[in-house]
Design a protein around this motif. Structure first.
Motif, mmCIF file in Angstrom:
data_model
loop_
_atom_site.group_PDB
_atom_site.id
_atom_site.type_symbol
_atom_site.label_atom_id
_atom_site.label_comp_id
_atom_site.label_asym_id
_atom_site.label_seq_id
_atom_site.Cartn_x
_atom_site.Cartn_y
_atom_site.Cartn_z
ATOM 1 N N SER A 135 0.825 -1.206 0.000
ATOM 2 C CA SER A 135 0.000 0.000 0.000
ATOM 3 C C SER A 135 0.861 1.258 0.000
ATOM 4 O O SER A 135 0.584 2.222 -0.719
ATOM 5 C CB SER A 135 -0.920 -0.018 1.228
ATOM 6 O OG SER A 135 -1.639 1.186 1.330
ATOM 7 N N ALA B 298 2.291 1.851 -3.445
ATOM 8 C CA ALA B 298 1.300 2.439 -4.353
ATOM 9 C C ALA B 298 1.112 3.924 -4.052
ATOM 10 O O ALA B 298 1.014 4.750 -4.972
ATOM 11 C CB ALA B 298 -0.030 1.690 -4.230
ATOM 12 N N ASP B 299 1.086 4.281 -2.771
ATOM 13 C CA ASP B 299 0.960 5.698 -2.389
ATOM 14 C C ASP B 299 2.156 6.506 -2.883
ATOM 15 O O ASP B 299 2.002 7.638 -3.349
ATOM 16 C CB ASP B 299 0.831 5.836 -0.869
ATOM 17 C CG ASP B 299 -0.503 5.318 -0.341
ATOM 18 O OD1 ASP B 299 -1.432 5.123 -1.153
ATOM 19 O OD2 ASP B 299 -0.606 5.096 0.883
ATOM 20 N N GLY C 215 3.964 5.861 -5.489
ATOM 21 C CA GLY C 215 3.820 6.005 -6.937
ATOM 22 C C GLY C 215 2.877 7.140 -7.289
ATOM 23 O O GLY C 215 3.161 7.950 -8.187
ATOM 24 N N ARG C 216 1.749 7.217 -6.574
ATOM 25 C CA ARG C 216 0.805 8.320 -6.818
ATOM 26 C C ARG C 216 1.430 9.658 -6.440
ATOM 27 O O ARG C 216 1.233 10.668 -7.127
ATOM 28 C CB ARG C 216 -0.482 8.087 -6.043
ATOM 29 C CG ARG C 216 -1.386 7.034 -6.675
ATOM 30 C CD ARG C 216 -2.770 7.017 -6.052
ATOM 31 N NE ARG C 216 -2.767 6.645 -4.644
ATOM 32 C CZ ARG C 216 -2.784 5.403 -4.187
ATOM 33 N NH1 ARG C 216 -2.794 4.392 -5.044
ATOM 34 N NH2 ARG C 216 -2.794 5.154 -2.900
ATOM 35 N N MET C 217 2.202 9.665 -5.360
ATOM 36 C CA MET C 217 2.852 10.909 -4.935
ATOM 37 C C MET C 217 3.862 11.371 -5.995
ATOM 38 O O MET C 217 3.966 12.561 -6.280
ATOM 39 C CB MET C 217 3.554 10.694 -3.596
ATOM 40 C CG MET C 217 4.115 11.969 -2.997
ATOM 41 S SD MET C 217 5.059 11.702 -1.486
ATOM 42 C CE MET C 217 3.851 10.945 -0.430
ATOM 43 N N ARG C 218 4.584 10.423 -6.581
ATOM 44 C CA ARG C 218 5.549 10.778 -7.633
ATOM 45 C C ARG C 218 4.833 11.385 -8.825
ATOM 46 O O ARG C 218 5.273 12.374 -9.398
ATOM 47 C CB ARG C 218 6.334 9.544 -8.044
ATOM 48 C CG ARG C 218 7.421 9.831 -9.073
ATOM 49 C CD ARG C 218 8.169 8.575 -9.400
ATOM 50 N NE ARG C 218 7.247 7.456 -9.339
ATOM 51 C CZ ARG C 218 7.119 6.533 -10.271
ATOM 52 N NH1 ARG C 218 7.880 6.549 -11.310
ATOM 53 N NH2 ARG C 218 6.252 5.553 -10.159
ATOM 54 N N GLN C 219 3.687 10.815 -9.203
ATOM 55 C CA GLN C 219 2.911 11.378 -10.315
ATOM 56 C C GLN C 219 2.420 12.778 -9.975
ATOM 57 O O GLN C 219 2.456 13.684 -10.820
ATOM 58 C CB GLN C 219 1.723 10.478 -10.638
ATOM 59 C CG GLN C 219 2.105 9.168 -11.276
ATOM 60 C CD GLN C 219 0.909 8.232 -11.443
ATOM 61 O OE1 GLN C 219 -0.140 8.457 -10.864
ATOM 62 N NE2 GLN C 219 1.088 7.187 -12.224
ATOM 63 N N ASP C 220 1.963 12.977 -8.737
ATOM 64 C CA ASP C 220 1.503 14.303 -8.315
ATOM 65 C C ASP C 220 2.642 15.313 -8.344
ATOM 66 O O ASP C 220 2.451 16.465 -8.745
ATOM 67 C CB ASP C 220 0.890 14.242 -6.913
ATOM 68 C CG ASP C 220 -0.434 13.485 -6.879
ATOM 69 O OD1 ASP C 220 -1.021 13.252 -7.959
ATOM 70 O OD2 ASP C 220 -0.888 13.127 -5.771
ATOM 71 N N SER D 158 3.340 16.306 -11.911
ATOM 72 C CA SER D 158 2.307 17.239 -12.370
ATOM 73 C C SER D 158 2.513 18.620 -11.764
ATOM 74 O O SER D 158 2.386 19.638 -12.451
ATOM 75 C CB SER D 158 0.923 16.691 -11.990
ATOM 76 O OG SER D 158 -0.082 17.626 -12.297
#
Length: 123
Positions: A48, A51-52, A54-59, A62
């Motif tokens: 988990s 996955a968090d 990974g989302r933080m890296r995408q944010d 951006s």
């Protein structure tokens, strides 16, 4: 015939040792079971967290793009402010020609531009 009680004592001692050994074995099995369950729970938490991240890296990617776009827009603000200043002077001259006396109140062009930028009320 008299019975000798000495052989009973070693049998009880052996039985007591066997019971203690059996209880120790069961306790070790319980510890191993609990440890296995905790390792499985930790593996789920790590997945988990991954996955968090990974989302933080995408944010963050951006956000970096957004900041870059904002810096390009901010670079044009001095030119816009200069244009607004010239426009104000032109309007004052036109007002003086048409209306004959009342001038348009002076406006700070940078202040107007800052009010137009979203989120400019934050300091």
């Amino acid at each position: 015939m008299t019975r000798d009680s000495s052989p009973v004592l070693p049998r009880l001692a052996v039985l007591a040792v066997a019971v203690v050994a059996g209880l120790a074995f069961l306790y070790m099995v319980k510890l191993m079971h609990d440890m296995s369950a905790n390792v499985a729970l930790m593996a789920g938490e790590m997945a988990s967290m991954s996955a968090d991240m990974g989302r933080m890296r995408q944010d963050m990617t951006s956000l970096a793009r957004d900041v870059s776009a904002m810096s390009q827009q901010v670079a044009t603000l001095p030119a816009i402010a200069e244009d607004m200043g010239r426009m104000r002077i032109g309007m004052e001259r036109l007002s003086g020609i048409v209306g004959g006396g009342d001038q348009i109140p002076a406006v700070n062009p940078m202040g107007v531009i800052q009010q137009m930028i979203p989120g400019s009320d934050r300091r």
